[in-house]
Write a protein that holds these residues in place. Structure first.
Motif, PDB file in Angstrom:
ATOM      1  N   TYR A 176     -77.197  50.967 -42.439  1.00 53.56           N
ATOM      2  CA  TYR A 176     -77.222  52.311 -43.002  1.00 53.56           C
ATOM      3  C   TYR A 176     -76.814  53.324 -41.942  1.00 53.56           C
ATOM      4  O   TYR A 176     -76.865  53.050 -40.737  1.00 53.56           O
ATOM      5  CB  TYR A 176     -78.623  52.640 -43.533  1.00 53.56           C
ATOM      6  CG  TYR A 176     -79.685  52.675 -42.450  1.00 53.56           C
ATOM      7  CD1 TYR A 176     -80.102  53.879 -41.885  1.00 53.56           C
ATOM      8  CD2 TYR A 176     -80.270  51.495 -41.990  1.00 53.56           C
ATOM      9  CE1 TYR A 176     -81.051  53.902 -40.882  1.00 53.56           C
ATOM     10  CE2 TYR A 176     -81.231  51.511 -40.992  1.00 53.56           C
ATOM     11  CZ  TYR A 176     -81.616  52.722 -40.441  1.00 53.56           C
ATOM     12  OH  TYR A 176     -82.558  52.744 -39.445  1.00 53.56           O
ATOM     13  N   ASP A 177     -76.395  54.499 -42.385  1.00 52.63           N
ATOM     14  CA  ASP A 177     -76.028  55.581 -41.477  1.00 52.63           C
ATOM     15  C   ASP A 177     -77.303  56.251 -40.975  1.00 52.63           C
ATOM     16  O   ASP A 177     -78.118  56.716 -41.775  1.00 52.63           O
ATOM     17  CB  ASP A 177     -75.159  56.603 -42.211  1.00 52.63           C
ATOM     18  CG  ASP A 177     -74.722  57.732 -41.303  1.00 52.63           C
ATOM     19  OD1 ASP A 177     -75.447  58.743 -41.237  1.00 52.63           O
ATOM     20  OD2 ASP A 177     -73.676  57.592 -40.637  1.00 52.63           O
TER      21      ASP A 177
ATOM     22  N   SER B 298     -77.468  60.232 -42.143  1.00 47.19           N
ATOM     23  CA  SER B 298     -77.681  60.566 -43.554  1.00 47.19           C
ATOM     24  C   SER B 298     -78.679  59.650 -44.234  1.00 47.19           C
ATOM     25  O   SER B 298     -79.270  60.021 -45.255  1.00 47.19           O
ATOM     26  CB  SER B 298     -76.350  60.491 -44.308  1.00 47.19           C
ATOM     27  OG  SER B 298     -75.869  59.152 -44.355  1.00 47.19           O
ATOM     28  N   GLY B 299     -78.849  58.425 -43.698  1.00 41.32           N
ATOM     29  CA  GLY B 299     -79.721  57.452 -44.338  1.00 41.32           C
ATOM     30  C   GLY B 299     -79.044  56.659 -45.431  1.00 41.32           C
ATOM     31  O   GLY B 299     -79.649  55.773 -46.026  1.00 41.32           O
ATOM     32  N   ARG B 300     -77.786  56.943 -45.690  1.00 45.41           N
ATOM     33  CA  ARG B 300     -77.079  56.251 -46.764  1.00 45.41           C
ATOM     34  C   ARG B 300     -76.604  54.874 -46.292  1.00 45.41           C
ATOM     35  O   ARG B 300     -76.219  54.704 -45.131  1.00 45.41           O
ATOM     36  CB  ARG B 300     -75.874  57.071 -47.231  1.00 45.41           C
ATOM     37  CG  ARG B 300     -76.232  58.414 -47.855  1.00 45.41           C
ATOM     38  CD  ARG B 300     -75.005  59.051 -48.491  1.00 45.41           C
ATOM     39  NE  ARG B 300     -75.317  60.353 -49.050  1.00 45.41           N
ATOM     40  CZ  ARG B 300     -75.128  61.512 -48.408  1.00 45.41           C
ATOM     41  NH1 ARG B 300     -74.612  61.490 -47.187  1.00 45.41           N
ATOM     42  NH2 ARG B 300     -75.437  62.648 -48.974  1.00 45.41           N
ATOM     43  N   PRO B 301     -76.587  53.887 -47.191  1.00 40.26           N
ATOM     44  CA  PRO B 301     -76.072  52.568 -46.806  1.00 40.26           C
ATOM     45  C   PRO B 301     -74.588  52.636 -46.476  1.00 40.26           C
ATOM     46  O   PRO B 301     -73.831  53.400 -47.083  1.00 40.26           O
ATOM     47  CB  PRO B 301     -76.333  51.703 -48.049  1.00 40.26           C
ATOM     48  CG  PRO B 301     -76.552  52.662 -49.174  1.00 40.26           C
ATOM     49  CD  PRO B 301     -77.091  53.907 -48.578  1.00 40.26           C
TER      50      PRO B 301
ATOM     51  N   ARG C 277     -70.689  51.086 -45.962  1.00 34.44           N
ATOM     52  CA  ARG C 277     -69.745  50.157 -46.608  1.00 34.44           C
ATOM     53  C   ARG C 277     -68.632  49.813 -45.628  1.00 34.44           C
ATOM     54  O   ARG C 277     -68.226  50.648 -44.812  1.00 34.44           O
ATOM     55  CB  ARG C 277     -69.180  50.747 -47.898  1.00 34.44           C
ATOM     56  CG  ARG C 277     -70.238  50.929 -48.999  1.00 34.44           C
ATOM     57  CD  ARG C 277     -69.631  51.453 -50.283  1.00 34.44           C
ATOM     58  NE  ARG C 277     -70.627  51.712 -51.318  1.00 34.44           N
ATOM     59  CZ  ARG C 277     -70.975  50.844 -52.273  1.00 34.44           C
ATOM     60  NH1 ARG C 277     -70.380  49.658 -52.325  1.00 34.44           N
ATOM     61  NH2 ARG C 277     -71.884  51.165 -53.173  1.00 34.44           N
TER      62      ARG C 277
ATOM     63  N   MET D 282     -71.213  46.620 -48.940  1.00 35.85           N
ATOM     64  CA  MET D 282     -72.268  46.838 -47.957  1.00 35.85           C
ATOM     65  C   MET D 282     -72.451  45.601 -47.101  1.00 35.85           C
ATOM     66  O   MET D 282     -72.043  44.497 -47.487  1.00 35.85           O
ATOM     67  CB  MET D 282     -73.564  47.231 -48.656  1.00 35.85           C
ATOM     68  CG  MET D 282     -73.454  48.563 -49.386  1.00 35.85           C
ATOM     69  SD  MET D 282     -75.000  49.087 -50.141  1.00 35.85           S
ATOM     70  CE  MET D 282     -74.404  50.488 -51.111  1.00 35.85           C
TER      71      MET D 282
ATOM     72  N   GLU E  64     -79.179  58.403 -59.070  1.00 38.68           N
ATOM     73  CA  GLU E  64     -79.044  58.646 -57.634  1.00 38.68           C
ATOM     74  C   GLU E  64     -79.633  57.502 -56.800  1.00 38.68           C
ATOM     75  O   GLU E  64     -79.221  57.296 -55.652  1.00 38.68           O
ATOM     76  CB  GLU E  64     -79.738  59.958 -57.260  1.00 38.68           C
ATOM     77  CG  GLU E  64     -79.027  61.203 -57.764  1.00 38.68           C
ATOM     78  CD  GLU E  64     -79.823  62.467 -57.521  1.00 38.68           C
ATOM     79  OE1 GLU E  64     -79.256  63.565 -57.692  1.00 38.68           O
ATOM     80  OE2 GLU E  64     -81.028  62.366 -57.161  1.00 38.68           O
TER      81      GLU E  64
ATOM     82  N   CYS F  68     -77.395  51.774 -56.324  1.00 39.22           N
ATOM     83  CA  CYS F  68     -76.155  51.458 -55.594  1.00 39.22           C
ATOM     84  C   CYS F  68     -75.356  50.449 -56.429  1.00 39.22           C
ATOM     85  O   CYS F  68     -75.925  49.439 -56.875  1.00 39.22           O
ATOM     86  CB  CYS F  68     -76.476  50.853 -54.231  1.00 39.22           C
ATOM     87  SG  CYS F  68     -77.382  51.946 -53.118  1.00 39.22           S
TER      88      CYS F  68
ATOM     89  N   ASN G  86     -82.012  51.442 -54.324  1.00 37.83           N
ATOM     90  CA  ASN G  86     -82.188  51.861 -52.939  1.00 37.83           C
ATOM     91  C   ASN G  86     -83.634  52.310 -52.746  1.00 37.83           C
ATOM     92  O   ASN G  86     -84.038  53.368 -53.219  1.00 37.83           O
ATOM     93  CB  ASN G  86     -81.218  52.995 -52.603  1.00 37.83           C
ATOM     94  CG  ASN G  86     -81.295  53.422 -51.148  1.00 37.83           C
ATOM     95  OD1 ASN G  86     -82.177  53.000 -50.404  1.00 37.83           O
ATOM     96  ND2 ASN G  86     -80.363  54.267 -50.744  1.00 37.83           N
TER      97      ASN G  86
ATOM     98  N   GLY H 264     -85.174  53.164 -49.982  1.00 36.06           N
ATOM     99  CA  GLY H 264     -85.427  54.157 -48.952  1.00 36.06           C
ATOM    100  C   GLY H 264     -86.382  53.679 -47.875  1.00 36.06           C
ATOM    101  O   GLY H 264     -86.851  54.477 -47.052  1.00 36.06           O
TER     102      GLY H 264
END
Length: 608
Positions: free
Chosen positions: A386-387, A390-393, A395, A401, A433, A436, A448, A450
């Motif tokens: 993950y980033d 930002s916390g986003r997974p 790719r 992923m 939201e 994924c 997700n 979190g």
């Protein structure tokens, strides 16, 4: 965080668990047959499950609280009377009834009645008032509300801001002989003459029908409403009650947790109903009276969450610490530092630590009784990169992923399929939201969570941190959970909450911890504490600031409030009589922060 000892599970450890594995496999097979309902017309869920338990153990204790002991037959009959009354009042399948009661037997009786009708219980947090309470009600648009006498003042404050009519504002007495408040309808008094047999509606509740609306914290500070369906109730109840705990009619599960939350309501009560076992509750948790309650109710199983176990460990030792019949416990949030201490002191054989989220579709359970793990899951999952900003997974170039290496922390994604459907939120946008898509293959879907977990081997996970709690300092990720665990190893630290705070002009967030000394502030050697932390943590993870608190602020589910701590950071002007200390560059101890020093730090006079 490589200095943290590994809890990896080896082949040797697994071989020693073979007897436990052999005993649990038949329960897994039986449980999976029960929970994966293929017939859409098969009744299931809370009301139907309780009726089955009543047939199995009609005279056995169902609910225990104070001096009250109600059998399965008594509880079922009382719930049936309320259900028949509500059906006569026009309450029907799918209607939402808001529930605003503190822990007591009539709370659970009311929930059973709602489930038997096919309606949905919105589980209001009993500590809510004002805007938060209005927001929670507006999220679910209830057609009716049940208010306990103990919560009437809080409800009256917001009543004019709701669309609820007086005719459907039901009241439940908290004491015998209490007068019905003006503008309320006496639920028990009006339902007393209705039939006590099971309503036909309870057999018209199916897998996909909603059972509860549960509330989870939102990013804005206001709660979100999660849909908890009867199918998920059945899976949770069976997985924990049959597969994990093997609950029987002679078992009693003690749960001092708030019942508006999934751990107490779904995990603990669900496990008890699955076994036709007793369920003992308490209005509020008391560490001092905990073990006397356990002995009083002849408890065999405990329900716990968050810091509850540490509060019990902090109680003075007693010759009666092992004078009880508890063999197993179910819950979540037990810190590694308290795990062995609890087992050793109180003699509990099996800590069935679990991982789940009200808004998720996956559960892990420590079936094999390893230490410091949430166990394994029977549904699909993956830990991905993950980033860190930002916390986003993340790719790859192909749009997929990427899984993290075994043993490394990764973002937990839970596969969404027929065996693990996602109930989601009442707001479809929020649900979308959290999903994924096209994660590893075209068309696949994952939830997700979190949360960051680590794969210990053999499918066993270990909770690392909430993604929002992990912070980044000097280009390195810091897990607040691991920092807290190290702080709690120090003999002079009783409680610890770690978090990241901003320093003007610095990259990332600096480490800070609020701590409660075991004795007094005067006995705390800050130089020695700093050396202790430096010896056990990487440089990036040693807290730069310490806030001293006499008592920590916790939620009703024994979790710490971090939002306010992060906001106030190390500003002594907003902390009242709570001193804050800083480790300045080049120094060997923590020094007291006053207004001038705080200004200098934020003004960039120190090279962090």
């Amino acid at each position: 965080m490589s200095r943290i000892p590994s809890d990896a599970i080896t082949w040797g450890m697994m071989l020693r668990k073979l007897p436990a594995l052999v005993s649990v496999v038949p329960r897994i097979v039986k449980g999976r047959k029960l929970v994966y309902v293929r017939d859409p017309a098969q009744p299931c869920g809370l009301g139907w499950s309780f009726e089955q338990a009543t047939q199995r153990n009609p005279q056995g204790p169902a609910l225990l609280c104070g001096d009250m002991a109600l059998s399965y037959a008594q509880v079922n009959e009382q719930a049936n009377r309320i259900a028949h009354y509500w059906l006569a009042q026009g309450i029907g399948k799918g209607d939402c009834i808001a529930i605003f009661l503190e822990n007591r037997p009539h709370l659970l009786i009311t929930l059973l009645a709602v489930a038997k009708v096919g309606a949905v219980s919105a589980m209001l947090n009993t500590s809510q008032t004002g805007d938060a309470l209005v927001h929670s009600l507006a999220l679910v648009a209830p057609v009716a509300v049940v208010v306990g006498d103990e919560r009437v003042p809080a409800f009256e404050e917001v009543r004019g801001r709701t669309a609820l009519s007086s005719a459907r504002t039901w009241w439940l007495a908290d004491e015998q002989g209490a007068a019905v408040p003006r503008g309320f309808v006496d639920l028990l008094g009006n339902s007393d003459d209705y039939p006590g047999d099971n309503p036909a509606s309870s057999r018209q509740v199916f897998f996909n029908d909603p059972c509860f609306y549960l509330y989870t914290s939102g990013t804005t500070g206001l709660p979100k409403a999660v849909i908890f369906r009867h199918g998920r109730w059945t899976r949770t109840s069976t997985h924990l009650g049959l597969i994990a705990l093997d609950m029987r009619p002679d078992d009693v599960l003690y749960c001092p947790l708030p019942l508006y939350h999934a751990t107490g309501l779904c995990m603990c009560w669900g496990a008890a109903i699955c076994g036709a076992s007793g369920f003992a509750i308490r209005r509020t948790f008391s560490a001092g009276r905990f073990w006397s309650d356990v002995r009083r109710y002849r408890v065999t199983t405990l329900g716990y969450a968050g810091e509850l176990c540490r509060y019990l460990i902090d109680q003075p030792a007693s010759v009666e610490d092992r004078c009880h019949g508890v063999k197993k416990m179910i819950g979540n949030g037990l810190r590694p530092g308290a795990w062995a201490a609890f087992k050793t002191r109180f003699g509990v054989e099996h800590i069935c630590e679990s991982y789940a989220a009200s808004d998720g579709n996956i559960g892990f359970t420590n079936l094999l009784n390893f230490d410091n793990t949430v166990g394994f899951s029977l549904t699909g999952w993956a830990l991905v990169q993950y980033d860190h900003g930002s916390g986003r997974p993340l790719r790859n170039l192909q749009g997929r992923m990427q899984k993290v290496p075994k043993g490394q922390p990764g973002l937990l994604l839970a596969r969404i399929d027929d065996q693990a459907p996602l109930d989601g939120y009442t707001d479809p946008v929020r649900t979308e939201e959290a999903i994924c898509r096209d994660v590893f293959a075209p068309g696949d879907r994952y939830f997700n969570t979190g949360d960051l977990l680590r794969d210990l081997g053999f499918g066993h996970g270990q909770f690392v941190d909430r993604l929002g709690d992990t912070y980044r300092w000097k280009g390195k990720n810091v897990s607040t959970t691991q920092v807290e665990n190290v702080l709690l190893q120090h003999p002079q630290v009783a409680e610890a909450v770690a978090y990241g705070v901003e320093i003007n002009g610095s990259d990332g967030r600096a480490g800070m911890a609020a701590i409660t000394p075991s004795e007094s502030l005067a006995t705390l050697d800050f130089g020695e504490l700093l050396q202790f932390l430096q010896a056990r943590l990487p440089a990036c993870a040693v807290p730069l600031f310490l806030r001293i608190k006499v008592k920590m602020d916790i939620t009703g589910t024994f979790k710490y409030h971090k939002t306010r701590l992060r906001r106030e950071a190390f500003d002594p002007c907003v902390m009242g009589d709570e001193p804050v200390y800083a480790w300045l560059p080049g120094s060997r101890t923590y020094v007291r922060v006053d207004r001038q020093l705080a200004t200098q730090i934020q003004g960039g006079q120190f090279d962090y």
